[in-house]
Design a protein around this motif. Structure first.
Motif, PDB file in Angstrom:
ATOM      1  N   GLY A   1     -47.475  14.512 -65.047  1.00 21.33           N
ATOM      2  CA  GLY A   1     -48.656  14.822 -64.860  1.00 21.33           C
ATOM      3  C   GLY A   1     -50.240  14.464 -65.664  1.00 21.33           C
ATOM      4  N   THR A   2     -50.006  14.105 -67.196  1.00 18.06           N
ATOM      5  CA  THR A   2     -50.716  13.130 -67.868  1.00 18.06           C
ATOM      6  C   THR A   2     -51.411  12.325 -68.060  1.00 18.06           C
ATOM      7  OG1 THR A   2     -48.797  12.634 -69.301  1.00 18.06           O
ATOM      8  CG2 THR A   2     -49.937  15.219 -69.555  1.00 18.06           C
ATOM      9  N   GLY A   3     -50.633  11.097 -66.441  1.00 16.44           N
ATOM     10  CA  GLY A   3     -51.691  10.004 -66.275  1.00 16.44           C
ATOM     11  C   GLY A   3     -52.925   9.531 -65.524  1.00 16.44           C
ATOM     12  N   PRO A   4     -53.168   8.518 -65.861  1.00 12.60           N
ATOM     13  CA  PRO A   4     -54.784   7.500 -65.267  1.00 12.60           C
ATOM     14  C   PRO A   4     -54.679   8.308 -64.053  1.00 12.60           C
ATOM     15  CG  PRO A   4     -53.750   6.443 -66.599  1.00 12.60           C
ATOM     16  CD  PRO A   4     -52.516   7.237 -66.882  1.00 12.60           C
ATOM     17  N   GLY A   5     -53.359   8.072 -63.214  1.00 17.36           N
ATOM     18  CA  GLY A   5     -53.486   7.542 -61.844  1.00 17.36           C
ATOM     19  C   GLY A   5     -54.151   8.462 -61.039  1.00 17.36           C
ATOM     20  N   GLN A   6     -54.431   8.256 -59.968  1.00 10.31           N
ATOM     21  CA  GLN A   6     -55.105   9.377 -58.612  1.00 10.31           C
ATOM     22  C   GLN A   6     -54.143  10.418 -58.282  1.00 10.31           C
ATOM     23  OE1 GLN A   6     -56.323   7.184 -54.824  1.00 10.31           O
ATOM     24  NE2 GLN A   6     -57.921   8.965 -54.334  1.00 10.31           N
ATOM     25  N   GLU A   7     -53.060  10.081 -58.135  1.00 12.95           N
ATOM     26  CA  GLU A   7     -51.479  10.915 -57.546  1.00 12.95           C
ATOM     27  C   GLU A   7     -50.551  11.236 -59.040  1.00 12.95           C
ATOM     28  OE1 GLU A   7     -50.084   7.797 -54.772  1.00 12.95           O
ATOM     29  OE2 GLU A   7     -50.964   8.162 -53.537  1.00 12.95           O
ATOM     30  N   SER A   8     -51.488  11.334 -60.260  1.00  9.00           N
ATOM     31  CA  SER A   8     -50.614  11.475 -61.051  1.00  9.00           C
ATOM     32  C   SER A   8     -49.484  13.416 -61.111  1.00  9.00           C
ATOM     33  CB  SER A   8     -51.543  11.684 -63.254  1.00  9.00           C
ATOM     34  OG  SER A   8     -51.379  11.829 -63.791  1.00  9.00           O
ATOM     35  N   GLY A   9     -48.590  13.679 -61.800  1.00  5.64           N
ATOM     36  CA  GLY A   9     -47.508  14.293 -61.180  1.00  5.64           C
ATOM     37  C   GLY A   9     -47.098  14.563 -60.640  1.00  5.64           C
ATOM     38  N   ASP A  10     -47.772  13.600 -59.049  1.00  6.48           N
ATOM     39  CA  ASP A  10     -47.187  13.972 -57.819  1.00  6.48           C
ATOM     40  C   ASP A  10     -45.385  12.570 -57.911  1.00  6.48           C
ATOM     41  OD1 ASP A  10     -49.278  14.690 -57.059  1.00  6.48           O
ATOM     42  OD2 ASP A  10     -49.652  13.252 -55.584  1.00  6.48           O
ATOM     43  N   ILE A  11     -44.568  13.455 -56.891  1.00  2.13           N
ATOM     44  CA  ILE A  11     -43.629  12.552 -56.477  1.00  2.13           C
ATOM     45  C   ILE A  11     -43.458  12.971 -55.089  1.00  2.13           C
ATOM     46  CG2 ILE A  11     -41.147  13.235 -56.285  1.00  2.13           C
ATOM     47  CD1 ILE A  11     -40.608  15.326 -58.768  1.00  2.13           C
ATOM     48  N   TRP A  12     -42.900  10.975 -54.712  1.00  5.31           N
ATOM     49  CA  TRP A  12     -42.682  10.938 -53.583  1.00  5.31           C
ATOM     50  C   TRP A  12     -41.957  10.987 -53.098  1.00  5.31           C
ATOM     51  CZ3 TRP A  12     -47.748   9.032 -50.122  1.00  5.31           C
ATOM     52  CH2 TRP A  12     -48.742   9.492 -50.919  1.00  5.31           C
ATOM     53  N   VAL A  13     -41.468  11.203 -51.437  1.00  5.87           N
ATOM     54  CA  VAL A  13     -39.397  10.633 -51.520  1.00  5.87           C
ATOM     55  C   VAL A  13     -39.893  10.432 -49.658  1.00  5.87           C
ATOM     56  CG1 VAL A  13     -37.666  11.658 -50.934  1.00  5.87           C
ATOM     57  CG2 VAL A  13     -38.722  12.368 -52.471  1.00  5.87           C
ATOM     58  N   GLY A  14     -39.591   9.199 -49.835  1.00  2.64           N
ATOM     59  CA  GLY A  14     -39.887   8.550 -48.142  1.00  2.64           C
ATOM     60  C   GLY A  14     -39.093   7.205 -47.797  1.00  2.64           C
ATOM     61  N   GLY A  15     -37.835   7.089 -46.699  1.00  2.96           N
ATOM     62  CA  GLY A  15     -37.967   5.630 -46.809  1.00  2.96           C
ATOM     63  C   GLY A  15     -37.590   4.964 -44.830  1.00  2.96           C
ATOM     64  N   PHE A  16     -38.280   3.590 -44.732  1.00  2.00           N
ATOM     65  CA  PHE A  16     -38.189   3.108 -44.301  1.00  2.00           C
ATOM     66  C   PHE A  16     -37.445   2.826 -43.312  1.00  2.00           C
ATOM     67  CE2 PHE A  16     -39.311  -1.028 -42.217  1.00  2.00           C
ATOM     68  CZ  PHE A  16     -40.300  -0.656 -40.979  1.00  2.00           C
ATOM     69  N   GLU A  17     -36.265   2.145 -43.493  1.00  2.00           N
ATOM     70  CA  GLU A  17     -34.876   2.430 -42.847  1.00  2.00           C
ATOM     71  C   GLU A  17     -34.326   3.859 -42.492  1.00  2.00           C
ATOM     72  OE1 GLU A  17     -32.251  -1.290 -43.565  1.00  2.00           O
ATOM     73  OE2 GLU A  17     -33.760  -2.673 -42.910  1.00  2.00           O
ATOM     74  N   ALA A  18     -33.794   4.149 -43.340  1.00  2.34           N
ATOM     75  CA  ALA A  18     -32.959   5.148 -43.275  1.00  2.34           C
ATOM     76  C   ALA A  18     -33.758   6.171 -44.471  1.00  2.34           C
ATOM     77  CB  ALA A  18     -31.572   5.453 -43.924  1.00  2.34           C
ATOM     78  N   PRO A  19     -33.827   7.797 -44.656  1.00  5.76           N
ATOM     79  CA  PRO A  19     -34.459   8.931 -45.309  1.00  5.76           C
ATOM     80  C   PRO A  19     -33.749   8.050 -46.097  1.00  5.76           C
ATOM     81  CG  PRO A  19     -33.385   9.580 -42.998  1.00  5.76           C
ATOM     82  CD  PRO A  19     -33.193   8.654 -42.983  1.00  5.76           C
ATOM     83  N   ALA A  20     -34.806   8.383 -47.422  1.00  4.74           N
ATOM     84  CA  ALA A  20     -34.750   8.747 -48.581  1.00  4.74           C
ATOM     85  C   ALA A  20     -34.133   9.843 -49.192  1.00  4.74           C
ATOM     86  CB  ALA A  20     -36.098   8.222 -49.207  1.00  4.74           C
ATOM     87  N   GLU A  21     -33.876  10.069 -50.082  1.00  4.30           N
ATOM     88  CA  GLU A  21     -33.127  11.815 -50.622  1.00  4.30           C
ATOM     89  C   GLU A  21     -32.535  11.843 -51.497  1.00  4.30           C
ATOM     90  OE1 GLU A  21     -29.559  12.878 -48.181  1.00  4.30           O
ATOM     91  OE2 GLU A  21     -29.552  11.306 -46.536  1.00  4.30           O
ATOM     92  N   MET A  22     -32.749  12.990 -52.246  1.00  5.11           N
ATOM     93  CA  MET A  22     -33.330  14.105 -53.322  1.00  5.11           C
ATOM     94  C   MET A  22     -32.445  15.592 -53.407  1.00  5.11           C
ATOM     95  SD  MET A  22     -36.580  15.517 -55.736  1.00  5.11           S
ATOM     96  CE  MET A  22     -37.371  13.637 -56.464  1.00  5.11           C
ATOM     97  N   LEU A  23     -31.251  15.382 -54.261  1.00 10.53           N
ATOM     98  CA  LEU A  23     -30.673  16.289 -54.560  1.00 10.53           C
ATOM     99  C   LEU A  23     -30.490  17.101 -55.692  1.00 10.53           C
ATOM    100  CD1 LEU A  23     -28.333  18.176 -53.594  1.00 10.53           C
ATOM    101  CD2 LEU A  23     -26.691  16.780 -54.693  1.00 10.53           C
ATOM    102  N   ILE A  24     -30.983  17.925 -56.013  1.00 10.49           N
ATOM    103  CA  ILE A  24     -31.538  19.062 -56.886  1.00 10.49           C
ATOM    104  C   ILE A  24     -29.894  20.206 -56.753  1.00 10.49           C
ATOM    105  CG2 ILE A  24     -32.524  20.302 -58.751  1.00 10.49           C
ATOM    106  CD1 ILE A  24     -35.262  19.193 -56.423  1.00 10.49           C
ATOM    107  N   SER A  25     -28.953  20.766 -57.612  1.00 14.87           N
ATOM    108  CA  SER A  25     -27.770  21.219 -57.820  1.00 14.87           C
ATOM    109  C   SER A  25     -27.159  20.891 -58.539  1.00 14.87           C
ATOM    110  CB  SER A  25     -26.841  20.388 -56.803  1.00 14.87           C
ATOM    111  OG  SER A  25     -25.633  20.869 -56.489  1.00 14.87           O
ATOM    112  N   GLY A  26     -26.589  22.183 -59.037  1.00 16.55           N
ATOM    113  CA  GLY A  26     -26.748  22.462 -60.333  1.00 16.55           C
ATOM    114  C   GLY A  26     -27.122  23.920 -61.305  1.00 16.55           C
ATOM    115  N   THR A  27     -26.509  24.671 -62.026  1.00 14.82           N
ATOM    116  CA  THR A  27     -27.308  25.653 -63.214  1.00 14.82           C
ATOM    117  C   THR A  27     -28.164  24.640 -63.973  1.00 14.82           C
ATOM    118  OG1 THR A  27     -25.300  27.247 -62.663  1.00 14.82           O
ATOM    119  CG2 THR A  27     -26.685  27.507 -64.277  1.00 14.82           C
ATOM    120  N   GLY A  28     -29.443  25.128 -63.530  1.00 12.65           N
ATOM    121  CA  GLY A  28     -30.129  24.622 -64.663  1.00 12.65           C
ATOM    122  C   GLY A  28     -30.934  22.348 -64.171  1.00 12.65           C
ATOM    123  N   SER A  29     -30.397  22.430 -63.366  1.00 10.57           N
ATOM    124  CA  SER A  29     -31.063  21.308 -62.289  1.00 10.57           C
ATOM    125  C   SER A  29     -32.332  21.114 -62.174  1.00 10.57           C
ATOM    126  CB  SER A  29     -29.508  21.074 -61.652  1.00 10.57           C
ATOM    127  OG  SER A  29     -28.766  20.182 -61.802  1.00 10.57           O
TER     128      SER A  29
END
Length: 569
Positions: free
Chosen positions: A280-308
């Motif tokens: 979130g220290t950049g100059p963009g309008q969406e600075s600091g954001d994360i976007w997740v999405g897929g057109f043909e199939a769902p885009a996936e994010m996995l956060i797993s494991g201690t400290g992840s």
């Protein structure tokens, strides 16, 4: 003309060896000049004698021999590096190797362009503390396969880095980039993991492991430089992936992280103590954001494991409607806008830490005047599994969104705005440290037994509210059979409860089944089975009918009902 050399290798050597090789080294470096059109090469041979590895030069014949260059930093300003330059070459390889504690720093600086896997497959290794390459723009897998290893303190710096870029309509190859070991770093202004606009079956994978770092930060002095990480980026490569695994492994972008899949199922995996951060220290309008999405199939994010950990200083948007007509705008005839579905899972000690809001399905109200929408509505899921923690200002679940739980914790207010809340996954417990407000929402309550953990439970530290458009849907799972007198402590609410105007659908409990809610100590609210029916109920039953037997009136006694902008008697 001298024969082609077998391999161009930069690695360690003793001071005596340096002196003995100094003449040959100087000769090798003098041959490297600036005009690609007149290129002579340092290269690997093939049966046809085609070029494999080169730094572009002018008007000279290539030299023979294998050069172990130790110590000097080669200034290649204005030149290009090609590894895997010509069609028909089996595999071209370049290694920069500095042995820590014994030898001097090794590096190539000032490159304009660097290609790995251009006309033929290419491999690059930068290994050892102080070994480095610096280039303005890098193309890995530009028309063929590329393998890149940045290891044990090595550094690769590129202003813009593309993985899986097509070459004038020629599909890219498979790309594997690994940044592994403490001090190892791939630093760039923007990295694109998957960049092809040509349809292909190839994929691009970037792995950060064992304490390595991927850093995307603005180029000093460039006002149009942001610091962004893209996976997919509407590329037609398939199954692109960013993997961050192991304690101390980190990928960070000063401005933005986008998992924006077009073809296949792209993903980001943060495992076993790794970290992904949008600072979130950049100059963009969406600075600091994360976007997740897929057109043909769902885009996936996995956060797993201690400290992840995944950190977003701004917000997290999962599932959206987005422009997809990035082919030739003069000939493209497909839809201009399309649904992009996404799934984020936090489990097993993982942490999702968002400074702003988490929004599931942000397609509502989208102006698609430039073309038709495809596959509306969007599907967006956030799964908070066992041991997972989500922290945000608000979690907002719109009509295409689903919030699922199974032993996880949400440190945020939660608003279900037309979406679905499933507290357990066959079944489970969800903890919300905040308020839960539901508007035209659906909440699924699964009953698989009478012991805690066998039926869905919601622990809420704040208030619980549901409007008249919200449906509480109850069903049995795992072959469980109800018995009159069974009781299920569905809600434990520390604040105030106002759900009396909601709809309670017990079709999944059998036609003729009657139930009531019983308010208990400490804010508990239990579903009690008064009698058991035999067949599915045909329609949802409104609160205040035979379903609740008037028991919901008890919720108003001695407990303030929350109004949230409307009058409640």
């Amino acid at each position: 003309m001298l024969p082609f050399i077998n391999k161009f290798s930069i690695q360690g050597g003793t001071n005596m060896e340096k002196m003995q090789r100094s003449t040959a080294i100087a000769t090798a470096l003098v041959l490297i000049a600036s005009q690609p059109a007149f290129a002579d090469f340092i290269n690997e041979p093939s049966a046809s004698g085609l070029t494999a590895v080169n730094i572009t030069g002018v008007g000279r014949s290539p030299v023979t021999g294998v050069y172990d260059i130790d110590g000097p930093v080669f200034d290649a300003t204005g030149r290009q590096l090609h590894i895997g330059y010509s069609m028909g070459v089996p595999v071209a390889s370049l290694t920069l190797n500095n042995q820590v504690g014994t030898y001097d720093v090794i590096g190539i600086t000032g490159l304009g362009l660097a290609y790995v896997g251009n006309g033929s497959p290419g491999a690059l290794t930068v290994t050892g503390d102080g070994a480095f390459i610096e280039a303005d723009t890098t193309w890995f897998g530009h028309g063929n396969d590329a393998t890149v290893n940045i290891l044990d303190g090595g550094r690769y710096s590129g202003e813009r880095t593309f993985l899986g870029l097509d070459d004038s309509g020629t599909p890219p190859g498979n790309v594997d980039v690994t940044v592994s070991g403490a001090g190892s770093i791939l630093e760039t202004e923007t990295v694109f993991i998957g960049s092809s606009k040509t349809a292909t079956s190839s994929r691009s994978v970037l792995t950060v492991s064992n304490g390595g770092t991927l850093s995307a930060a603005p180029t000093p002095g460039d006002p149009y430089s942001y610091g962004q990480i893209y996976v997919g980026n509407d590329s037609q490569t398939r199954d692109d992936r960013l993997l961050i695994t192991g304690a101390g492994s980190r990928a960070e972008a000063t401005d933005f992280v986008g998992l924006l899949s077009r073809a296949g199922s792209d993903r980001i995996d943060v495992l076993d103590g790794g970290t992904l951060a949008s600072l979130g220290t950049g100059p963009g309008q969406e600075s600091g954001d994360i976007w997740v999405g897929g057109f043909e199939a769902p885009a996936e994010m996995l956060i797993s494991g201690t400290g992840s950990t995944v950190e977003a200083a701004g917000g997290l948007n999962v599932g959206f409607t987005r422009f997809v007509g990035f082919d030739d705008p003069d000939t493209y005839t497909g839809p201009n806008f399309g649904r992009h579905d996404g799934i984020v899972t936090v489990t097993n000690g993982g942490l999702l830490d968002v400074g702003g809001d988490i929004i599931l399905d942000i397609s509502e109200g989208f102006d698609a005047s430039g073309g038709a929408l495809v596959g509306d509505p969007v599907s967006a899921e956030l799964v908070v599994g066992s041991g997972g923690t989500v922290q945000a200002t608000n979690v907002i679940v719109n009509s295409g969104g689903v919030l699922r739980g199974n032993g996880g914790t949400i440190l945020s207010d939660v608003t279900i705005n037309g979406g679905l809340l499933a507290p357990g996954s066959s079944p489970g417990i969800m903890t919300i440290d905040g308020d839960l407000d539901m508007f035209s929402a659906t909440i699924e309550i699964e009953l698989g037994g009478t012991a805690p953990g066998y039926y869905d439970m919601l622990n809420i530290s704040g208030n619980l509210f549901a409007d008249s458009g919200t449906i509480f849907s109850f069903l049995t799972v795992d072959g469980f059979t109800l018995t009159a007198g069974d009781s299920f402590d569905i809600f434990n609410v520390m604040g105030f409860t106002d759900i009396g105007n909601a709809i309670f659908d017990i079709a999944g409990l059998g036609f003729g089944t009657t139930t009531s809610f019983v308010s208990g100590p400490g804010g508990s609210l239990a579903l009690r089975i008064d009698s058991v029916g035999t067949a599915p109920s045909p329609v949802p039953l409104p609160a205040g009918g035979a379903l609740l037997l008037g028991a919901l009136a008890l919720l108003g006694a001695g407990r303030l009902r929350r109004t949230l902008g409307r009058s409640v008697a």
